[in-house]
Design a protein around this motif. Structure first.
Motif, PDB file in Angstrom:
ATOM      1  N   MET A 102       0.842  -1.186   0.000  1.00 25.44           N
ATOM      2  CA  MET A 102       0.000   0.000   0.000  1.00 25.44           C
ATOM      3  C   MET A 102       0.884   1.244   0.000  1.00 25.44           C
ATOM      4  N   ARG A 103       0.590   2.147  -0.877  1.00 20.16           N
ATOM      5  CA  ARG A 103       1.348   3.388  -0.993  1.00 20.16           C
ATOM      6  C   ARG A 103       1.001   4.349   0.125  1.00 20.16           C
ATOM      7  N   GLN A 104       1.992   5.065   0.639  1.00 17.60           N
ATOM      8  CA  GLN A 104       1.750   6.019   1.715  1.00 17.60           C
ATOM      9  C   GLN A 104       2.205   7.406   1.296  1.00 17.60           C
ATOM     10  N   CYS A 105       1.650   8.394   1.950  1.00 13.77           N
ATOM     11  CA  CYS A 105       2.019   9.779   1.691  1.00 13.77           C
ATOM     12  C   CYS A 105       3.301  10.116   2.443  1.00 13.77           C
ATOM     13  N   THR A 106       4.224  10.712   1.739  1.00 16.31           N
ATOM     14  CA  THR A 106       5.490  11.108   2.349  1.00 16.31           C
ATOM     15  C   THR A 106       5.488  12.573   2.770  1.00 16.31           C
ATOM     16  N   HIS A 107       4.337  13.257   2.651  1.00 18.16           N
ATOM     17  CA  HIS A 107       4.293  14.699   2.890  1.00 18.16           C
ATOM     18  C   HIS A 107       3.491  15.115   4.118  1.00 18.16           C
ATOM     19  N   VAL A 108       2.665  14.242   4.627  1.00 17.10           N
ATOM     20  CA  VAL A 108       1.750  14.605   5.705  1.00 17.10           C
ATOM     21  C   VAL A 108       2.476  15.062   6.973  1.00 17.10           C
ATOM     22  N   ASP A 109       3.593  14.465   7.283  1.00 11.74           N
ATOM     23  CA  ASP A 109       4.320  14.840   8.504  1.00 11.74           C
ATOM     24  C   ASP A 109       4.891  16.251   8.441  1.00 11.74           C
ATOM     25  N   ALA A 110       5.069  16.796   7.247  1.00 17.90           N
ATOM     26  CA  ALA A 110       5.636  18.135   7.096  1.00 17.90           C
ATOM     27  C   ALA A 110       4.580  19.241   7.059  1.00 17.90           C
ATOM     28  N   LEU A 111       3.303  18.880   7.153  1.00 18.19           N
ATOM     29  CA  LEU A 111       2.236  19.890   7.103  1.00 18.19           C
ATOM     30  C   LEU A 111       2.222  20.729   8.372  1.00 18.19           C
ATOM     31  N   PRO A 112       1.818  21.998   8.263  1.00 13.52           N
ATOM     32  CA  PRO A 112       1.748  22.852   9.456  1.00 13.52           C
ATOM     33  C   PRO A 112       0.662  22.389  10.418  1.00 13.52           C
ATOM     34  N   HIS A 113       0.939  22.568  11.697  1.00  9.02           N
ATOM     35  CA  HIS A 113      -0.041  22.267  12.759  1.00  9.02           C
ATOM     36  C   HIS A 113      -0.177  23.499  13.607  1.00  9.02           C
ATOM     37  N   PRO A 114      -1.364  24.042  13.824  1.00 13.03           N
ATOM     38  CA  PRO A 114      -2.632  23.557  13.266  1.00 13.03           C
ATOM     39  C   PRO A 114      -2.715  23.823  11.761  1.00 13.03           C
ATOM     40  N   GLU A 115      -3.797  23.298  11.171  1.00 14.39           N
ATOM     41  CA  GLU A 115      -4.020  23.531   9.741  1.00 14.39           C
ATOM     42  C   GLU A 115      -4.125  25.031   9.481  1.00 14.39           C
ATOM     43  N   PRO A 116      -3.727  25.461   8.292  1.00 17.61           N
ATOM     44  CA  PRO A 116      -3.884  26.885   7.954  1.00 17.61           C
ATOM     45  C   PRO A 116      -5.352  27.268   7.885  1.00 17.61           C
ATOM     46  N   VAL A 117      -5.619  28.515   8.191  1.00 17.27           N
ATOM     47  CA  VAL A 117      -6.979  29.045   8.109  1.00 17.27           C
ATOM     48  C   VAL A 117      -7.317  29.250   6.629  1.00 17.27           C
ATOM     49  N   PRO A 118      -8.520  28.856   6.196  1.00 16.12           N
ATOM     50  CA  PRO A 118      -8.898  29.082   4.797  1.00 16.12           C
ATOM     51  C   PRO A 118      -8.831  30.575   4.457  1.00 16.12           C
ATOM     52  N   VAL A 119      -8.233  30.903   3.331  1.00 16.65           N
ATOM     53  CA  VAL A 119      -8.101  32.306   2.939  1.00 16.65           C
ATOM     54  C   VAL A 119      -9.397  32.872   2.363  1.00 16.65           C
ATOM     55  N   SER A 120     -10.361  32.005   2.044  1.00 16.88           N
ATOM     56  CA  SER A 120     -11.660  32.459   1.557  1.00 16.88           C
ATOM     57  C   SER A 120     -12.702  31.384   1.815  1.00 16.88           C
TER      58      SER A 120
END
Length: 86
Positions: A1-19
């Motif tokens: 099964m393929r896994q995402c290699t990018h999720v650990d580098a995402l900002p926490h908390p999630e960014p606020v939607p710009v719109s």
């Protein structure tokens, strides 16, 4: 099964939607089908079922790898780079 290699580098908390909707669709006079939130910067874009696929275009222009649904009661995420749900 393929896994995402990018999720650990995402900002926490999630960014606020710009719109609250896809600003590119508003500017172009088209209706977004489903909204997606970029988890790198908070950009809101329309999905690939929309005429101009602004969420995918944002990824291609910025390289930001992961988005999540910006629809009520949905929280799934997609990695554009690894082509997997995360």
């Amino acid at each position: 099964m393929r896994q995402c290699t990018h999720v650990d580098a995402l900002p926490h908390p999630e960014p606020v939607p710009v719109s609250g909707t896809c600003p590119d669709c508003l500017r172009e006079g088209t209706d977004p089908v489903q909204l997606r939130l970029c988890l790198s910067c908070g950009h809101v874009g329309c999905c690939d079922s929309s005429p101009h696929r602004h969420a995918t275009r944002h990824h291609l222009e910025t390289g930001h790898p992961v988005m999540r649904s910006h629809e009520p009661d949905e929280d799934w995420r997609w990695c554009f780079v690894d082509h997997v749900l995360v």
